[in-house]
Design a protein around this motif. Structure first.
Motif, PDB file in Angstrom:
ATOM      1  N   SER A 272      33.781  53.353  40.351  1.00 52.97           N
ATOM      2  CA  SER A 272      32.908  52.190  40.105  1.00 52.97           C
ATOM      3  C   SER A 272      32.979  51.234  41.297  1.00 52.97           C
ATOM      4  CB  SER A 272      33.355  51.455  38.845  1.00 52.97           C
ATOM      5  OG  SER A 272      33.492  52.364  37.782  1.00 52.97           O
ATOM      6  N   ALA A 273      32.104  50.211  41.261  1.00 55.08           N
ATOM      7  CA  ALA A 273      32.121  49.198  42.323  1.00 55.08           C
ATOM      8  C   ALA A 273      33.433  48.418  42.254  1.00 55.08           C
ATOM      9  CB  ALA A 273      30.940  48.257  42.140  1.00 55.08           C
ATOM     10  N   LEU A 274      34.015  48.103  43.395  1.00 53.17           N
ATOM     11  CA  LEU A 274      35.320  47.427  43.444  1.00 53.17           C
ATOM     12  C   LEU A 274      35.271  46.045  42.795  1.00 53.17           C
ATOM     13  CD1 LEU A 274      38.245  47.219  44.679  1.00 53.17           C
ATOM     14  CD2 LEU A 274      37.167  46.055  46.587  1.00 53.17           C
ATOM     15  N   ARG A 275      36.291  45.747  41.993  1.00 53.05           N
ATOM     16  CA  ARG A 275      36.497  44.400  41.444  1.00 53.05           C
ATOM     17  C   ARG A 275      37.980  44.067  41.583  1.00 53.05           C
ATOM     18  NH1 ARG A 275      31.890  44.488  41.958  1.00 53.05           N
ATOM     19  NH2 ARG A 275      30.221  44.358  40.421  1.00 53.05           N
ATOM     20  N   LEU A 276      38.278  43.042  42.389  1.00 54.84           N
ATOM     21  CA  LEU A 276      39.675  42.637  42.578  1.00 54.84           C
ATOM     22  C   LEU A 276      39.775  41.123  42.413  1.00 54.84           C
ATOM     23  CD1 LEU A 276      41.958  43.856  45.531  1.00 54.84           C
ATOM     24  CD2 LEU A 276      42.299  41.738  44.328  1.00 54.84           C
ATOM     25  N   GLY A 301      40.012  48.804  56.316  1.00 57.18           N
ATOM     26  CA  GLY A 301      38.786  48.917  57.113  1.00 57.18           C
ATOM     27  C   GLY A 301      37.525  48.641  56.323  1.00 57.18           C
ATOM     28  N   ASP A 302      37.641  48.530  54.964  1.00 58.24           N
ATOM     29  CA  ASP A 302      36.448  48.231  54.137  1.00 58.24           C
ATOM     30  C   ASP A 302      35.886  46.867  54.509  1.00 58.24           C
ATOM     31  OD1 ASP A 302      36.513  50.538  52.770  1.00 58.24           O
ATOM     32  OD2 ASP A 302      37.225  49.734  50.857  1.00 58.24           O
ATOM     33  N   LYS A 303      34.554  46.777  54.549  1.00 58.30           N
ATOM     34  CA  LYS A 303      33.884  45.486  54.773  1.00 58.30           C
ATOM     35  C   LYS A 303      33.393  45.011  53.413  1.00 58.30           C
ATOM     36  CE  LYS A 303      32.751  46.163  59.614  1.00 58.30           C
ATOM     37  NZ  LYS A 303      33.869  47.068  59.817  1.00 58.30           N
ATOM     38  N   ARG A 310      30.549  34.188  48.673  1.00 64.21           N
ATOM     39  CA  ARG A 310      29.858  35.195  49.508  1.00 64.21           C
ATOM     40  C   ARG A 310      30.366  35.200  50.956  1.00 64.21           C
ATOM     41  NH1 ARG A 310      25.848  37.571  46.851  1.00 64.21           N
ATOM     42  NH2 ARG A 310      24.977  36.527  45.039  1.00 64.21           N
ATOM     43  N   VAL A 311      31.664  35.002  51.133  1.00 68.51           N
ATOM     44  CA  VAL A 311      32.235  35.068  52.486  1.00 68.51           C
ATOM     45  C   VAL A 311      32.502  36.538  52.807  1.00 68.51           C
ATOM     46  CG1 VAL A 311      34.139  34.329  53.980  1.00 68.51           C
ATOM     47  CG2 VAL A 311      33.344  32.836  52.149  1.00 68.51           C
ATOM     48  N   VAL A 352      37.211  39.808  44.991  1.00 70.62           N
ATOM     49  CA  VAL A 352      36.854  40.618  46.162  1.00 70.62           C
ATOM     50  C   VAL A 352      36.004  41.779  45.656  1.00 70.62           C
ATOM     51  CG1 VAL A 352      37.735  41.995  48.087  1.00 70.62           C
ATOM     52  CG2 VAL A 352      39.020  40.005  47.298  1.00 70.62           C
ATOM     53  N   ALA A 353      34.799  41.933  46.226  1.00 68.98           N
ATOM     54  CA  ALA A 353      33.854  42.943  45.739  1.00 68.98           C
ATOM     55  C   ALA A 353      33.055  43.488  46.925  1.00 68.98           C
ATOM     56  CB  ALA A 353      32.916  42.310  44.710  1.00 68.98           C
ATOM     57  N   PRO A 354      32.293  44.578  46.715  1.00 68.24           N
ATOM     58  CA  PRO A 354      31.469  45.089  47.820  1.00 68.24           C
ATOM     59  C   PRO A 354      30.356  44.108  48.172  1.00 68.24           C
ATOM     60  CG  PRO A 354      31.649  46.688  46.029  1.00 68.24           C
ATOM     61  CD  PRO A 354      32.186  45.407  45.522  1.00 68.24           C
ATOM     62  N   ARG A 355      29.753  44.287  49.357  1.00 72.75           N
ATOM     63  CA  ARG A 355      28.634  43.430  49.747  1.00 72.75           C
ATOM     64  C   ARG A 355      27.339  43.947  49.121  1.00 72.75           C
ATOM     65  NH1 ARG A 355      29.900  42.822  56.263  1.00 72.75           N
ATOM     66  NH2 ARG A 355      32.049  42.141  56.022  1.00 72.75           N
TER      67      ARG A 355
END
Length: 475
Positions: A272-276, A301-303, A310-311, A352-355
């Motif tokens: 699933s999409a990252l949720r931290l 290395g993940d962006k 939204r930083v 912290v999540a994907p863009r």
């Protein structure tokens, strides 16, 4: 040399066995080779245990005993703690000193902060989160429980102590309820102090505690037959903690550590999409954040981006417990070094999540279903305009009830056609809630960990709920 050759051969065999599993990884399928660190990673399942219960039930002593029995603490340190405890005329507190490290906690004998430690068995790896039992520190306990997979509810069997913890105003009830709301799926109920002179390993007392707790836990939403295990122990003497204790003939179940090893594996949504959600942050040659990966996978290395601001950030390093790793999956406690953000721009509760399209939504207005647990005596009506503190994952925000949209029948689950003007304790309602600052939320159906919340007011829990839908402020 022979031993070294044997070790090399064993490592080569393990690498051959691991090869098919690595091939199944989507990254490997895409032709990317994983860094060497992945191969060295411990693949045993990792579980977070939160120790909860009424003040003085023996949580810290129990955690200390586990660490001592699993050789995480050496005998010399224990001797030092025994001497310290004797100085304070509190001989039985020496095991609690392993977890309660600061002077204030030791002087009062009360845990304040959530203590953290690690141990492992042959089958699994565990992180202990020792939560405070005192009702003044419930917000700290919430921060600990929201990282946990398994709750260990510690109950004192001593005559009088069990009753105090369980009556109205005792922390046993509130903690069990909060643990369920915060996503603790499995509960191990440990009946402690069975060696006490008022109990003497009495089966009747164990059954009495069990019978009183079962209906209450069922009311919290636990399936008592499937999700709850009762274990009698004595934390001070280590009876039935690591090894089975057969002295009273009636104990036929497994000991505490065996119960943990037998728990079913937790679902980890790796794809699933990252949720931290961020629990804490500090500066150490860069910005470092701590939290639990609720779902998805995070790699060096993940962006990514930090919501709700939204930083955009980049992952420089990752740690699991103390060791540096190249990736982490759902359910693991992460320490992440981020690039392009200052620690001043981060607050607990940020995520912290994907863009782009997979980013975690951040809203001020949402619809939720709430079960009113117990309203305050002087604020006994729940209606539009009610204000409370909303606790969701690691975030705590002031919130206001905008309007009630319907009440729900407990037996049938049907919504009322007409919205109620107000409701009282025990009711289940759907309502629209507004928060002052944007909060990262998701509907419960999509991501349960990001869609559960607790409402607290003046130091007590008044309601537990789940997010049904996120609303635009224009509505």
């Amino acid at each position: 040399a022979e031993a070294r050759a044997r070790r090399t051969a064993a490592a080569a065999a393990a690498a051959v066995e691991a090869a098919p599993a690595a091939a199944a990884e989507p990254e490997a399928a895409a032709g990317k080779s994983e860094p060497a660190k992945d191969e060295a990673r411990d693949e045993r399942e990792h579980l977070n245990l939160v120790f909860i219960g009424h003040v003085d039930a023996g949580k810290s002593t129990f955690c200390g005993q586990i660490l001592y029995q699993t050789n995480q603490v050496d005998a010399r340190t224990i001797e030092k703690y025994q001497a310290e405890a004797k100085e304070k005329n509190r001989d039985s507190w020496f095991l609690a000193f392993i977890m309660d490290t600061n002077e204030e906690e030791r002087a009062k004998g009360k845990t304040v902060e959530v203590g953290r430690a690690h141990f492992d068995s042959e089958k699994k790896r565990y992180t202990i989160l020792d939560a405070p039992g005192h009702k003044n520190y419930v917000p700290n306990m919430i921060a600990g429980a929201c990282q946990a997979d398994v709750g260990v509810l510690v109950i004192s069997a001593r005559k009088g102590e069990f009753e105090t913890g369980f009556e109205r105003g005792g922390q046993t009830r509130e903690h069990a309820l909060l643990a369920k709301t915060l996503g603790v799926r499995l509960l191990v109920v440990v009946i402690n102090k069975m060696d006490d002179p008022t109990v003497k390993w009495s089966k009747e007392r164990f059954e009495e505690c069990k019978d009183k707790l079962s209906p209450f836990l069922k009311g919290c939403g636990y399936n008592v037959k499937k999700d709850v295990v009762f274990v009698p122990i004595s934390a001070l003497t280590a009876a039935n903690v690591i090894a089975p204790f057969s002295e009273p003939g009636w104990i036929d179940g497994p000991c505490f550590l065996e119960v943990l090893d037998q728990l079913p594996a937790c679902e980890r949504n790796r794809d699933s999409a990252l949720r931290l959600p961020i629990l804490s942050k500090y500066k150490d040659m860069g910005t470092i954040v701590e939290g639990k990966v609720e779902q998805g996978t995070i790699r060096v290395g993940d962006k990514l981006c930090v919501m709700p601001n939204r930083v955009t950030v980049e992952v420089l390093q990752l740690w699991l417990d103390q060791e540096e790793v190249s990736y982490l999956i759902g359910g693991e406690n992460a320490r992440v070094k981020l690039k392009d953000i200052s620690d001043e721009d981060i607050m607990p509760g940020f995520v912290v999540a994907p863009r782009g399209g997979l980013a975690c939504p951040a809203v001020k207005l949402f619809e939720a279903q709430i079960r009113i647990v117990e309203l305050l005596e002087h604020k006994s009506i729940f209606s539009a305009g009610y204000t409370a503190i909303l606790h969701v994952h690691a975030s705590a925000e002031e919130s206001t009830i905008v309007r009630l949209t319907s009440s729900i029948d407990k037996k049938t689950g049907q919504r009322s056609k007409k919205p109620p003007m107000f409701v009282k304790s025990g009711a289940i309602v759907t309502c629209v809630i507004e928060v002052e600052q944007s909060v990262c939320l998701e509907p419960f159906e999509q991501c349960p960990q990001m869609g559960r919340f607790t409402l607290r007011d003046e130091g007590s829990t008044i309601g537990i709920g789940k997010v049904l839908a996120l609303l635009d402020e224009a509505k």
